[in-house]
Motif scaffolding. Structure first.
Motif, short mmCIF file in Angstrom:
data_model
loop_
_atom_site.label_atom_id
_atom_site.label_comp_id
_atom_site.label_asym_id
_atom_site.label_seq_id
_atom_site.Cartn_x
_atom_site.Cartn_y
_atom_site.Cartn_z
N GLU A 80 -92.25 3.28 -90.60
CA GLU A 80 -91.65 4.15 -91.61
C GLU A 80 -92.57 4.31 -92.81
OE1 GLU A 80 -88.96 6.14 -91.63
OE2 GLU A 80 -88.72 5.61 -89.52
N ARG A 81 -93.22 3.22 -93.21
CA ARG A 81 -94.20 3.32 -94.31
C ARG A 81 -95.36 4.21 -93.89
NH1 ARG A 81 -90.44 0.73 -96.11
NH2 ARG A 81 -90.52 -0.93 -97.64
N ALA B 251 -103.25 6.27 -93.90
CA ALA B 251 -101.80 6.08 -93.83
C ALA B 251 -101.47 4.78 -93.10
CB ALA B 251 -101.15 7.26 -93.12
N MET B 252 -102.21 4.47 -92.05
CA MET B 252 -101.98 3.23 -91.33
C MET B 252 -102.26 2.02 -92.22
SD MET B 252 -103.84 1.46 -88.10
CE MET B 252 -105.18 1.07 -89.17
N ASP B 253 -103.39 2.03 -92.89
CA ASP B 253 -103.73 0.91 -93.77
C ASP B 253 -102.71 0.75 -94.89
OD1 ASP B 253 -105.97 0.24 -92.27
OD2 ASP B 253 -107.31 1.51 -93.47
N SER B 254 -102.31 1.86 -95.50
CA SER B 254 -101.31 1.80 -96.57
C SER B 254 -99.95 1.37 -96.03
CB SER B 254 -101.17 3.17 -97.24
OG SER B 254 -102.34 3.54 -97.89
N GLY B 255 -99.60 1.86 -94.86
CA GLY B 255 -98.31 1.50 -94.26
C GLY B 255 -98.21 0.01 -94.00
N PHE B 256 -99.27 -0.56 -93.43
CA PHE B 256 -99.28 -2.00 -93.20
C PHE B 256 -99.27 -2.76 -94.52
CE2 PHE B 256 -100.33 -1.08 -88.84
CZ PHE B 256 -99.79 -2.15 -88.15
N ASN C 277 -91.71 -3.79 -87.04
CA ASN C 277 -92.37 -2.57 -86.58
C ASN C 277 -91.77 -1.33 -87.22
OD1 ASN C 277 -94.52 -3.22 -84.59
ND2 ASN C 277 -92.86 -4.33 -83.62
N VAL C 278 -90.46 -1.29 -87.37
CA VAL C 278 -89.81 -0.15 -88.02
C VAL C 278 -90.29 -0.04 -89.47
CG1 VAL C 278 -87.59 0.73 -88.86
CG2 VAL C 278 -87.81 -0.02 -86.49
N PRO D 167 -100.46 14.04 -86.09
CA PRO D 167 -99.49 13.12 -86.68
C PRO D 167 -98.19 13.05 -85.86
CG PRO D 167 -100.39 14.59 -88.34
CD PRO D 167 -100.87 15.09 -87.02
N PHE D 168 -97.88 14.12 -85.12
CA PHE D 168 -96.66 14.13 -84.31
C PHE D 168 -96.66 13.00 -83.29
CE2 PHE D 168 -94.44 15.36 -80.42
CZ PHE D 168 -93.15 15.49 -80.92
N LEU D 169 -97.80 12.74 -82.66
CA LEU D 169 -97.87 11.66 -81.67
C LEU D 169 -97.75 10.28 -82.30
CD1 LEU D 169 -100.53 12.93 -79.13
CD2 LEU D 169 -98.07 12.79 -78.85
N PHE D 170 -97.85 10.23 -83.61
CA PHE D 170 -97.66 8.97 -84.32
C PHE D 170 -96.29 8.93 -85.00
CE2 PHE D 170 -102.14 9.15 -83.64
CZ PHE D 170 -102.47 7.84 -83.35
N GLY D 171 -95.41 9.83 -84.58
CA GLY D 171 -94.03 9.82 -85.09
C GLY D 171 -93.89 10.41 -86.48
#
Length: 188
Positions: A85-86, A100-105, A80-81, A172-176
């Motif tokens: 982070e990605r 960003a979510m798709d790229s992060g995963f 998860n980290v 984006p703040f609520l998504f860290g």
């Protein structure tokens, strides 16, 4: 015997609570999603060990077995980290939350698979060469790691996708993550 087992259970509960506080404080909404996924992983591992699914008899949970579960939770936190982070890096680059979510995963999956498959191979060797409690450790470690891959890659992604696509918030703040600075501020 029983005192050590009870202490190990208490240590597992305290460590899970500390992990939950850390994940939520650092990653905000994705941290909440991670805690839900982690709880599902632990529940799935315990259900399997207890024989709940019916294709395996119940087992006695020993101290090494609990240690295997705790270590597999650590593997899930690591996954998860990596994902979050990605995700944050992609938001900083100016991508929307969705992309960003798709790229992060996508960027994290190779690392997650590599580390988890290595752990599963180590558990297989421990199971093959070990006896008694070592085999129990290997079983719970392998099972927990397999479940952590499932929860990190599918459950976490599903829940994050639901939160982002339902437009509950666009912050984006609520998504860290922090939104990228304006171009004028970056130039200074």
């Amino acid at each position: 015997g029983m005192g050590a087992l009870e202490a190990m259970v208490v240590a597992g509960i305290i460590s899970f609570a500390l992990i939950a506080v850390f994940m939520i404080s650092v990653y905000k909404l994705p941290g909440v999603v991670a805690v839900i996924s982690l709880a599902g992983q632990v529940a799935g591992t315990l259900a399997f060990v207890s024989g709940y699914f019916g294709f395996k008899d119940s087992s006695i949970l020993t101290i090494p077995g609990i240690a295997g579960i705790i270590l597999s939770v650590g593997m899930a936190v690591d996954a998860n980290v990596l994902i979050f982070e990605r995700f944050k890096e992609e938001v900083k680059r100016g991508k929307t939350l969705r992309s960003a979510m798709d790229s992060g995963f996508g960027r994290a999956i190779v690392t997650i698979l590599d580390s988890n498959l290595t752990t599963i191979m180590a558990a297989a060797v421990l199971f093959y060469l070990g006896t008694g409690p070592i085999k129990g450790f290997a079983v719970t470690l392998a099972l927990g790691t397999l479940l952590s891959m499932f929860t990190a890659v599918t459950v976490t992604k599903f829940l994050l996708r639901f939160l982002i696509y339902s437009n509950i918030t666009k912050s984006p703040f609520l998504f860290g993550a922090r939104a990228p600075k304006a171009k004028e501020e970056v130039a200074k």
